[in-house]
Design an enzyme around this catalytic site. Structure first.
Site, mmCIF file in Angstrom:
data_model
loop_
_atom_site.group_PDB
_atom_site.id
_atom_site.type_symbol
_atom_site.label_atom_id
_atom_site.label_comp_id
_atom_site.label_asym_id
_atom_site.label_seq_id
_atom_site.Cartn_x
_atom_site.Cartn_y
_atom_site.Cartn_z
ATOM 1 N N ALA A 3 81.627 11.327 47.043
ATOM 2 C CA ALA A 3 82.611 10.413 46.448
ATOM 3 C C ALA A 3 81.978 9.475 45.426
ATOM 4 C CB ALA A 3 83.301 9.596 47.540
ATOM 5 N N GLY A 4 80.693 9.673 45.154
ATOM 6 C CA GLY A 4 80.005 8.818 44.182
ATOM 7 C C GLY A 4 80.291 9.245 42.749
ATOM 8 N N GLY A 12 76.868 12.689 48.905
ATOM 9 C CA GLY A 12 77.267 11.636 47.963
ATOM 10 C C GLY A 12 78.505 12.050 47.196
ATOM 11 N N HIS A 63 60.569 13.732 37.613
ATOM 12 C CA HIS A 63 61.780 13.231 36.950
ATOM 13 C C HIS A 63 61.669 11.708 36.909
ATOM 14 C CE1 HIS A 63 65.773 12.476 35.612
ATOM 15 N NE2 HIS A 63 66.111 11.873 36.736
#
Length: 328
Positions: free
Chosen positions: A14-15, A12, A190
């Site tokens: 480029a997120g 991920g 979480h």
């Protein structure tokens, strides 16, 4: 004598979280100011995502980081994870409008099964894996189960954001600096069911529980504020918490790699039966880290309220795991 570069795989990449994370890894914040890194960056093999990744890499180049020894763009986990010493699994499918949790678990189950298999096949046998992408505990459980040739202990889930959120709320309540808070613990998933526990916490040697001395605040203000903080940030910002999540990932990996000097931190790790949590459940525990290994803090007394909170978050986690059993 300069150190040999280590390989850090990030999915991920480029997120939003990836963008907040990569520059800090390349600057040495995660593994130390003397440790060169090679970034192995994975994005989905689609033209738009790969183009965005190229743009992030151009910016990384333009920082001229002395510790950035190399960078690679990948669309396939089998190449992205090759010889990886560290793997931060950030990319996951977010929950869309009207999407049932079961559907989300199933989509992410397929992603993390493939990534676990790739880690099993090509990563370093000592790879340290941190799953950030939600549902983080269950995604980490899936990846671990898909990698039978790697030690179970190499797979962890990120509870550090909950830990840091809890510390900042206690600092605000007591008027003390966040750095002075020791022996804080977060238990479980979480998710809003996590149990942030300051019964053992101290500030300058004094008990935080005695200092606050307010069980109603603990139950009705503190726990819901920490548990629902992510939703509150989406409500305020219109986007999910990215920079604080990236910061927590840096904290988690740095402490695991470089040690905590006896300080407690929270990590989601596979249980070996500690505190009555069934084996293999990926559960948030207080840990200390030394020599690249974590150790669950043992011998802590669990009172009735804490047991109730732990049972609730465990039940949620077991429900999630049951929902992905068919994928494993």
């Amino acid at each position: 004598m300069s150190k040999k570069p280590v390989r850090v795989a990030v999915t991920g990449a480029a997120g939003q979280i990836g963008y907040a994370l990569l520059f800090r890894i390349a600057s040495g914040e995660m593994l130390g100011k003397d440790q060169p890194v090679i970034l192995q960056l994975l994005e989905i093999p689609d033209e738009k995502a790969q183009k965005a990744l190229k743009g992030v890499m151009m910016e990384l180049e333009d920082c001229a980081f002395p510790l950035l020894a190399g960078m690679e763009a990948h669309g396939d986990p089998m190449t992205a994870f090759k010889d990886a010493d560290y793997a931060l699994l950030v990319g996951s499918r977010p929950r869309g409008p009207g999407m049932e949790r079961a559907e989300l678990l199933s989509i992410n189950g397929a992603i993390f099964t493939a990534q676990g298999k790739a880690l099993n096949a090509v990563a370093s046998r000592n790879v340290k894996v941190l799953v950030v992408g939600n549902p983080a505990n269950t995604n980490a459980y899936i990846a671990m189960k898909a990698a039978p040739d790697l030690p179970r202990k190499n797979f962890t889930a990120m509870l550090r954001l909950d830990h840091n959120r809890a510390a900042s709320q206690i600092a605000a309540k007591t008027g003390k600096p966040v750095s002075s808070i020791k022996q804080l613990a977060v238990w479980g998933n979480h998710s809003p069911t996590m149990y942030a526990d300051y019964r053992f916490a101290t500030i300058d040697g004094a008990s935080v529980k005695d200092m606050i001395n307010d069980q109603v605040w603990n139950k009705d203000v503190f726990l819901p504020t920490v548990g629902k903080r992510g939703a509150a940030i989406i409500e305020a910002r219109g986007l999910s918490s990215a920079a604080s999540a990236a910061n927590a990932a840096i904290d988690h990996m740095r402490d695991w790699a470089l040690g905590t000097n006896g300080a407690w931190v929270t990590m989601g790790v596979p249980s070996n039966g500690e505190y009555g949590i069934p084996k293999d459940v990926m559960f948030g525990f207080p840990v200390t880290c030394a020599n690249g290994e974590y150790k669950i803090v043992d011998g802590l007394a669990i009172d009735a309220f804490s047991q109730e909170c732990i049972n609730k978050t465990l039940a949620e986690l077991q429900g999630e795991q049951d929902g992905v059993k068919h994928l494993i």
